[in-house]
Design a protein around this motif. Structure first.
Motif, PDB file in Angstrom:
ATOM      1  N   LEU A  43       0.832  -1.199   0.000  1.00 12.90           N
ATOM      2  CA  LEU A  43       0.000   0.000   0.000  1.00 12.90           C
ATOM      3  C   LEU A  43       0.870   1.253   0.000  1.00 12.90           C
ATOM      4  CD1 LEU A  43      -2.759   1.448   0.299  1.00 12.90           C
ATOM      5  CD2 LEU A  43      -2.523   1.170   2.772  1.00 12.90           C
ATOM      6  N   VAL A  61      -2.850   0.403  -4.027  1.00  7.37           N
ATOM      7  CA  VAL A  61      -2.440  -0.870  -3.450  1.00  7.37           C
ATOM      8  C   VAL A  61      -2.214  -1.849  -4.596  1.00  7.37           C
ATOM      9  CG1 VAL A  61      -4.775  -1.813  -3.104  1.00  7.37           C
ATOM     10  CG2 VAL A  61      -2.882  -2.597  -1.657  1.00  7.37           C
ATOM     11  N   ARG A 335      -3.617  -8.536   4.562  1.00  7.40           N
ATOM     12  CA  ARG A 335      -2.488  -7.605   4.433  1.00  7.40           C
ATOM     13  C   ARG A 335      -1.141  -8.310   4.355  1.00  7.40           C
ATOM     14  NH1 ARG A 335      -4.330  -3.436   9.075  1.00  7.40           N
ATOM     15  NH2 ARG A 335      -3.596  -5.189  10.297  1.00  7.40           N
TER      16      ARG A 335
END
Length: 380
Positions: A43, A61, A335
């Motif tokens: 990101l 991202v 993530r």
């Protein structure tokens, strides 16, 4: 202090040297003056900055092995230009457009003494398409697969209190507009999408190709042009525009079995001109990756109900949270997933949020001390 900040910002993410039609020199980026989320190395963001007509926020991202999205914001004597370029089949077309479309737009505008019209924008798109086609021709003998690379394009231009929005493909521009004197905000989509999953686009394609019963084909529940590509307009994808590139030299999955008598895709954008009003609060520009997970209304509500700083990053994170929810996993686990594998969960996502300062817009000759040029990172 503002001058110093703008001088610094104008250097951030800006390609060194001059834009060129040679892809070998495309995409060299200067120091990243934005940031990366410590919990998600894919990101990139710039939380808050000023442009000629207000403030902006920007975020990207990455999901693909190589980032296929590109985005930019430019502000100067001509007004403000912003672009989202959602590449497919590789990054080459999006990088080329990011390096060349604004340059051509600015040159055409300068020739017309700073005037911006639909024709100015159309000519910039046309020249950029021609330029990329020339690159494909030059590389055809050594890199034939470049004929199958393309990009959607979403461009906005603010000039003399008018916002122009030009679109190819399925990136989307959504306006946040105040409702009367209330605190309510309405989501107004300004861009036209050219995706075969939309019935209007299928009808348009069938009307343009009445003798081709296979112009749109549904595969695995998704409508595609010739059963291959979802969008009907793009820059690049020259194998679907010029018969000389539809040969055995390109990957079999792109080959069209029947002769091409006319271009199947077009690079002519849909353009609208929207006079800016006091009730126009902000504009969200984003690639299709965001809109796969957020509705227009949800995105506008997120921007409206939070501080301006970090707006773009907040939208990206909301989309990622929704992508994780759809796969019944925790956002914290998403993530940690690396690029390429991440593409199974979401696409590359690029977002620019512009906030309008109508006092500055009304005084269109009042600009930043230093022209602004910001381009998203090439890769993470």
């Amino acid at each position: 202090m503002l001058r110093g900040l703008m001088n610094l910002l104008s250097l951030c993410w800006k390609p060194f040297g001059h834009a060129t039609d040679d892809l070998s020199s495309v995409g060299v980026i200067g120091t990243n003056c934005g940031g990366k989320d410590s919990k998600d190395s894919l990101l990139w963001f710039y939380d808050y900055g000023k442009y000629g007509s207000g403030e902006f926020s920007m975020a990207v991202v990455q999901a693909n092995q190589v980032l296929e999205d590109q985005s930019q914001i430019e502000s100067g004597p001509f007004g403000t230009f912003l672009g989202i370029y959602d590449g497919h089949g590789g990054p080459d077309a999006a990088r080329y457009v990011c390096d060349n479309l604004f340059r051509r737009f600015q040159a055409i505008s300068d020739e017309e003494r700073g005037v911006v019209t639909r024709e100015t924008i159309l000519n910039a798109f046309r020249q950029t398409e021609e330029g990329f086609t020339t690159v494909v021709s030059e590389l055809w003998s050594t890199r034939p697969q470049i004929a199958t690379v393309g990009t959607c394009c979403l461009v906005g231009v603010i000039h003399e209190q008018t916002l122009y929005v030009a679109s190819l493909g399925d990136s989307r521009a959504v306006l946040g507009k105040k409702v009367g004197n209330t605190e309510e905000i309405a989501a107004i989509q300004l861009s036209t999408e050219h995706n075969a999953n939309l019935e209007d686009i299928r009808h348009e394609l069938k009307d343009m190709h009445p003798n081709d019963p296979q112009i749109v084909v549904q595969r695995h529940g998704v409508w595609r042009v010739k059963g291959i590509i979802q969008v009907s307009r793009s820059i690049g994808d020259v194998y679907m525009k010029h018969a000389r590139y539809n040969t055995e030299r390109i990957n079999t999955k792109f080959r069209l079995p029947e002769p091409m008598n006319m271009p199947i895709l077009t690079a002519v954008p849909t353009i609208i001109a929207h006079p800016l009003h006091q009730n126009d609060s902000f504009l969200i520009f984003a690639s299709d990756g965001l809109w796969e997970h957020l509705t227009n209304e949800k995105a506008v509500d997120i921007v409206h109900n939070h501080p301006r700083a970090g707006s773009a990053k907040r939208l990206v994170k909301a989309a990622l949270q929704e992508a994780a929810r759809k796969r019944e996993m925790r956002y914290s686990d998403l993530r940690k997933i690396d690029k390429k594998v991440r593409r199974h969960f979401h696409d590359d996502i690029s977002v620019i949020v512009l906030f309008f300062n109508h006092d500055l817009i009304a005084r269109s000759n009042v600009l930043l001390d230093q022209p602004l040029s910001v381009r998203s990172a090439l890769d993470h």
